[in-house]
Enzyme design. Structure first.
Site, PDB file in Angstrom:
ATOM      1  N   CYS A   1      -2.174   4.220   7.045  1.00  0.00           N
ATOM      2  CA  CYS A   1      -3.212   4.350   8.081  1.00  0.00           C
ATOM      3  C   CYS A   1      -2.756   3.605   9.340  1.00  0.00           C
ATOM      4  CB  CYS A   1      -4.531   3.769   7.588  1.00  0.00           C
ATOM      5  SG  CYS A   1      -5.019   4.412   5.974  1.00  0.00           S
TER       6      CYS A   1
ATOM      7  N   CYS B   1      -4.450   0.190  10.355  1.00  0.00           N
ATOM      8  CA  CYS B   1      -4.691  -0.793   9.287  1.00  0.00           C
ATOM      9  C   CYS B   1      -4.561  -2.244   9.777  1.00  0.00           C
ATOM     10  CB  CYS B   1      -3.724  -0.560   8.133  1.00  0.00           C
ATOM     11  SG  CYS B   1      -4.030  -1.693   6.774  1.00  0.00           S
TER      12      CYS B   1
ATOM     13  N   CYS C   1       0.834  -1.201   0.000  1.00  0.00           N
ATOM     14  CA  CYS C   1       0.000   0.000   0.000  1.00  0.00           C
ATOM     15  C   CYS C   1       0.869   1.251   0.000  1.00  0.00           C
ATOM     16  CB  CYS C   1      -0.906  -0.003   1.222  1.00  0.00           C
ATOM     17  SG  CYS C   1      -2.109   1.338   1.190  1.00  0.00           S
TER      18      CYS C   1
END
Ligand SMILES: C[S@@+](CC[C@H](N)C(=O)[O-])C[C@H]1O[C@@H](n2cnc3c(N)ncnc32)[C@H](O)[C@@H]1O
Ligand code: SF4
Length: 355
Positions: A81, A84, A77
């Site tokens: 975040c 996550c 990714c």
């Protein structure tokens, strides 16, 4: 055997007694065997379930049919975040033809809906790998529903032009309508605006006739926000609101790549957030309890991930042992899947949308 002759002869009486005991024992052990193996034995096998006791066959068969599957084909990714729960533990992605073979096996086992997720699904091969799978699932496998969950940052208009026809639903994750909160969460790539992308993609969805959905994770950073106005303006077909979930080995515990403890909120605070947004009719709430076991998750090797122990325990790959055997280790709770509204109108043609 006549009952009168049995009573008259002690030898026959003994025989009758023994055969009755055998019968009771056989019926009992068959029930125990079915109770232990029934759900998985029944999977996709009408013959097995009919042979059981003729009562629960359809229920058992349904319980292990992979009606709706989430395929996390990549863990990589471009966002960070902090909460996550599906992290970059490997960089593996199956070759395209192997991924297609697995999807065909799932379709043959009763799959109706596929959702592509990650990691960020638009990252690998600049979205072409994803596009080819989306096209294959709609055109070749004729699945009623093909969807994607993405952070939205890598989607280009060209992708919609090439593959938009084959996609039913696109969900974009957005946890805040305040850019600085997104930055704090890590829902951003550098200083780029997450919200500009969100609005741009919403317009492309309208232009290319793809149903638009939003996912939000409620956590300590956005718990006090009122998102009513922005969600109403964006007008998604569904707004999924998740209570931030901890998964050992992903975002909690020693081996995890993320530490999400500081993001976790209580059930009560989650409820207060939901109450604040009660006027939003497309809101679909998902508490930790509803979320944990109600998804059939396939990882990058096409292994089902079982979350019942609070971590993601993998089955063998469906490519090696088939769907029927692997799904026994998925930990899937079909009742919760139905309770959280997992089955809904998921074909874009049936949604009666105004494009
Ligand atoms: C793992 S992400 C992968 C897809 C894509 N990268 C994205 O963020 O949309 C899939 C969904 O899970 C949500 N999610 C991630 N971590 C979560 C957590 N700890 N609790 C609840 N939902 C979470 C994301 O917000 C997203 O909607
Ligand atoms: S939740 Fe965030 S970090 Fe996790 S995969 Fe999605 S965008 Fe990437």
């Amino acid at each position: 055997m006549q009952l009168s002759s049995v009573i008259a002869s002690p030898k026959l009486l003994l025989q009758f007694f023994i055969s009755t005991i055998q019968c009771v024992f056989a019926s009992f052990s068959f029930k125990v065997f079915y109770w232990k193996t029934g759900t998985c034995k029944g999977a996709n096998s009408p013959v097995d379930s009919v042979a059981a006791d003729g009562k629960d066959q359809s229920k058992d068969q349904l319980a292990t049919t992979p009606t709706s599957v989430n395929y996390h084909f990549t863990r990589k990714c471009n966002y960070k975040c902090g909460f996550c729960f599906h992290t970059a533990k490997t960089s593996f992605v199956l070759p395209l033809e192997e991924a297609k073979r697995g999807l065909k096996l799932l379709q043959e086992s009763g799959m109706e809906k596929i959702n592509f997720s990650g990691g960020e699904p638009f990252l690998h091969d600049k979205g072409d790998f994803l596009g080819k799978l989306v096209q294959y699932c709609k055109q070749d496998l004729q699945l009623p529903s093909v969807s994607i969950v993405s952070n939205g940052s890598m989607i280009r208009e060209k992708w919609f032009q090439k593959y938009g026809d084959y996609l039913d639903i696109l969900a974009i994750s957005c946890d805040s309508f305040d850019e600085s909160t997104n930055q704090l969460i890590g829902r951003a790539q550098g200083r780029k605006s997450h919200l500009d992308n969100l609005f741009k993609i919403r317009n492309w969805c309208q232009q290319y006739k793809v149903a638009f959905k939003i996912n939000s994770v409620i956590n300590t950073f956005n718990i006090d926000e009122d998102m009513t106005e922005s969600i109403t303006e964006l007008n998604p077909v569904r707004w999924k609101v998740f209570q931030c979930l901890l998964i050992d080995g992903e975002n909690a515990g020693e081996t995890a790549l993320r530490e999400a403890e500081k993001f976790v909120i209580s059930e009560q605070l989650f409820q207060e957030f939901l109450d604040r947004h009660s006027s939003v009719s497309c809101l679909v709430p998902e508490s930790n309890e509803k979320m944990r076991n109600s998804y059939l998750i396939l990882d990058e090797y096409m292994r089902f991930l079982d979350c019942r122990e609070g971590r993601k325990d993998p089955s063998k790959s469906i490519l090696d042992v088939g769907v029927r055997e692997a799904i026994c280790f998925s930990g899937f709770d079909e009742k919760m899947f139905l309770k959280r509204g997992g089955k809904y109108v998921w074909t874009k043609a049936d949604m009666k949308l105004e494009w």
